[in-house]
Design a protein around this motif. Sequence first.
Motif, mmCIF file in Angstrom:
data_model
loop_
_atom_site.group_PDB
_atom_site.id
_atom_site.type_symbol
_atom_site.label_atom_id
_atom_site.label_comp_id
_atom_site.label_asym_id
_atom_site.label_seq_id
_atom_site.Cartn_x
_atom_site.Cartn_y
_atom_site.Cartn_z
ATOM 1 N N ASP A 226 -2.350 -17.975 -7.338
ATOM 2 C CA ASP A 226 -1.578 -16.920 -6.348
ATOM 3 C C ASP A 226 -2.625 -16.009 -5.910
ATOM 4 O O ASP A 226 -3.635 -15.553 -7.008
ATOM 5 N N ARG A 227 -2.500 -15.458 -4.965
ATOM 6 C CA ARG A 227 -3.144 -14.073 -4.528
ATOM 7 C C ARG A 227 -2.370 -13.142 -5.133
ATOM 8 O O ARG A 227 -1.450 -12.983 -5.527
ATOM 9 N N LEU A 228 -3.377 -11.989 -5.482
ATOM 10 C CA LEU A 228 -2.931 -10.549 -5.859
ATOM 11 C C LEU A 228 -2.130 -10.095 -5.178
ATOM 12 O O LEU A 228 -2.225 -9.841 -3.663
ATOM 13 N N ALA A 229 -0.681 -9.845 -5.534
ATOM 14 C CA ALA A 229 0.417 -9.344 -4.525
ATOM 15 C C ALA A 229 -0.181 -7.852 -4.115
ATOM 16 O O ALA A 229 -0.471 -7.127 -4.801
ATOM 17 N N ASP A 230 0.101 -7.700 -2.755
ATOM 18 C CA ASP A 230 -0.038 -6.350 -2.182
ATOM 19 C C ASP A 230 1.235 -5.574 -1.881
ATOM 20 O O ASP A 230 2.194 -6.142 -2.213
ATOM 21 N N HIS B 165 -0.019 11.339 -0.047
ATOM 22 C CA HIS B 165 -1.006 11.530 -0.861
ATOM 23 C C HIS B 165 -2.042 12.424 -0.702
ATOM 24 O O HIS B 165 -2.510 12.562 0.717
ATOM 25 N N GLY B 166 -2.716 13.132 -1.498
ATOM 26 C CA GLY B 166 -3.650 14.280 -1.307
ATOM 27 C C GLY B 166 -5.014 13.785 -0.474
ATOM 28 O O GLY B 166 -5.538 14.682 0.086
ATOM 29 N N SER B 167 -5.353 12.414 -0.662
ATOM 30 C CA SER B 167 -6.618 12.046 -0.036
ATOM 31 C C SER B 167 -6.396 11.357 1.130
ATOM 32 O O SER B 167 -7.035 10.225 1.175
ATOM 33 N N GLY B 168 -5.555 11.571 2.050
ATOM 34 C CA GLY B 168 -4.990 10.749 3.032
ATOM 35 C C GLY B 168 -6.245 10.318 3.937
ATOM 36 O O GLY B 168 -6.344 8.808 4.181
ATOM 37 N N LEU B 169 -7.266 10.965 4.446
ATOM 38 C CA LEU B 169 -8.178 10.719 5.345
ATOM 39 C C LEU B 169 -9.178 9.753 4.540
ATOM 40 O O LEU B 169 -9.767 9.003 5.141
ATOM 41 N N GLY B 170 -9.460 9.992 3.228
ATOM 42 C CA GLY B 170 -10.361 9.113 2.408
ATOM 43 C C GLY B 170 -9.816 7.671 2.527
ATOM 44 O O GLY B 170 -10.454 6.633 2.544
ATOM 45 N N LEU B 171 -8.518 7.669 2.118
ATOM 46 C CA LEU B 171 -7.770 6.331 2.189
ATOM 47 C C LEU B 171 -8.013 5.649 3.376
ATOM 48 O O LEU B 171 -8.064 4.198 3.424
ATOM 49 N N TRP B 172 -7.784 6.218 4.197
ATOM 50 C CA TRP B 172 -7.996 5.720 5.723
ATOM 51 C C TRP B 172 -9.437 5.129 5.899
ATOM 52 O O TRP B 172 -9.633 4.111 6.456
ATOM 53 N N ASP C 48 3.119 5.823 2.023
ATOM 54 C CA ASP C 48 1.689 5.576 2.431
ATOM 55 C C ASP C 48 1.122 4.226 2.178
ATOM 56 O O ASP C 48 0.366 3.886 3.196
ATOM 57 N N GLN C 49 1.650 3.436 1.324
ATOM 58 C CA GLN C 49 1.162 1.923 1.494
ATOM 59 C C GLN C 49 1.410 1.114 2.528
ATOM 60 O O GLN C 49 0.503 0.533 3.358
ATOM 61 N N ARG C 50 2.676 1.641 3.173
ATOM 62 C CA ARG C 50 3.159 0.836 4.405
ATOM 63 C C ARG C 50 2.265 1.187 5.326
ATOM 64 O O ARG C 50 1.906 0.318 6.255
ATOM 65 N N ALA C 51 2.021 2.575 5.666
ATOM 66 C CA ALA C 51 1.227 3.083 6.713
ATOM 67 C C ALA C 51 -0.160 2.533 6.545
ATOM 68 O O ALA C 51 -0.641 2.072 7.956
ATOM 69 N N LEU C 52 -0.643 2.571 5.749
ATOM 70 C CA LEU C 52 -2.117 1.860 5.545
ATOM 71 C C LEU C 52 -2.153 0.379 5.608
ATOM 72 O O LEU C 52 -3.033 -0.212 6.433
ATOM 73 N N ARG C 53 -0.845 -0.579 5.208
ATOM 74 C CA ARG C 53 -1.123 -2.010 5.386
ATOM 75 C C ARG C 53 -0.753 -2.104 7.087
ATOM 76 O O ARG C 53 -1.737 -2.971 7.780
ATOM 77 N N GLN C 54 0.313 -1.124 7.730
ATOM 78 C CA GLN C 54 0.412 -1.556 9.033
ATOM 79 C C GLN C 54 -0.430 -0.784 10.222
ATOM 80 O O GLN C 54 -0.669 -1.103 11.273
ATOM 81 N N GLY C 55 -1.370 0.098 9.723
ATOM 82 C CA GLY C 55 -2.320 0.671 10.592
ATOM 83 C C GLY C 55 -1.650 1.752 11.259
ATOM 84 O O GLY C 55 -2.028 1.942 12.247
ATOM 85 N N VAL C 56 -0.423 2.291 10.793
ATOM 86 C CA VAL C 56 0.179 3.372 11.648
ATOM 87 C C VAL C 56 -0.291 4.557 11.555
ATOM 88 O O VAL C 56 -0.585 5.290 10.202
#
Length: 475
Positions: free
Chosen positions: A471-475, A420-427, A406-414
């Motif tokens: 350093d920037r916060l790692a994502d 995760h149960g709140s997918g639309l909310g995370l988008w 899910d993290q990868r999908a959100l980072r890449q905009g795929v």
Amino acid sequence: MCPVNRSGDSEPLRRDDDGGSGAGIRAEFARRDLDRHLALFYDSRTAQLEIAAAFLADALHRGRKCLYLTEATGPAQIRAALEATDVDVSARLDAGDLEIRDATTVYLDSGFDPDRMIETLEASCDASLEAGYEGFSVAGENTWCFHTDETFDHVLEFEADFDAACPDMPVTALCQYDLDQFGERSIAKALWTHKQVVYRYTICENPYYVPPAEYRRSSDPRLNARLMLEQLYDIARSRRRIERREQRLAVVNRVLRHNIRNDLNAILGNLSLVADTDSLDAESRDRLEIARQYAHDIVETAEKARTVQRTVADRSIESLALRSVVDDAVRRVESSYPAATIERTGDDARTVLADIALEEALVELLTNGIIHQSGEEPTVTLAASTRPTEVVLTVENPGEPIPESDQRALRQGVETSLEHGSGLGLWLVKWIVDRSGGRLLFPESDGSTCRIAIELRTAAGTGTRPADGDDRLAD
């Protein structure tokens, strides 16, 4: 009275520059990958100064050495524009991060020599890297060319030569063209040599860009009618695809919002009536409750779709008092979940550059943290950490981290369904953060804690260059 057109064309190309704002273009510079060679076209001094200042402020934020070449405006105007974006100009000048020089002197003192200018830029890039900067950014006003005996075509040859050299240099250049000074033919020619343009506060991919090699093969590349027709065809096809997709989305959204929601509400009503009867055995009652929960979840998803459409329909970037936004978000969530505890830590007394829907994103993250806990008294922590040019808001709660997929999908905009149960909310959160020029982050966790963070630029996001090791916060 309009300024005299000095480019040799009969009429200036004019269009009110009312398509955006200084805050909006700052956010766009923050989130866009810029080409090495951009052109700004403007007919408003206010727009020119706001956009040029946003370009420089973003470059300073990225740790780049900056040079501004002024001609029609004066150094005082440039300083004022930068200070309006909260750049500490005096500190930047003293540190050597920023220089403001006269364009006419730079270009014409020894006679206009394109080869010498490119060599000078290459030397400036090398010196910037050696001094520890991430690169070199230059913004120049092109009205200096009215003070040379060279033709505008000769000046454009320099632009083409610079465009050819750009890929080999850590440079980002913003060439500025006043639409009241340069006429239509000159602007059309300038378009050939810039892959990206900034117009009406918007960064645009330029369909009329001609690569340097092709530019050199023809004295007038845009007289290639077939090439022009092909580009117009591609633009028209792209617009049609976008229109068709928007129509489909509108239909799907209307069905989701209206038909499915209304039908499911009717189903829930009937299921409630059945649940009130005394004839159900324990197994049937359990199955009925499962059906009610699934129907309820779908209704919530439909409602969330309405929220997403309403929230992301219009973009508006402003300087927001973060503490006020956080206060309002926490108040709303506490009202909806009175048994939950929201702990706040850190310093949120900053002003951030963000979409006005930032509160919705925070409400979503806090709610997400509450509903994914099994205890009767859930606890969520909202921590604010600050750096010279950013604020990071981290929402943390007991529970499993967001899955890596899910993290990868959100980072890449795929486009994919999230586990995760709140997918639309995370988008929704991602889109708001992206429009704010920020980043959605997933800090490391021990496996028993879920952490989601939002990184935003402060409105005063232009402090001195970070020290080594910041350093920037790692994502």
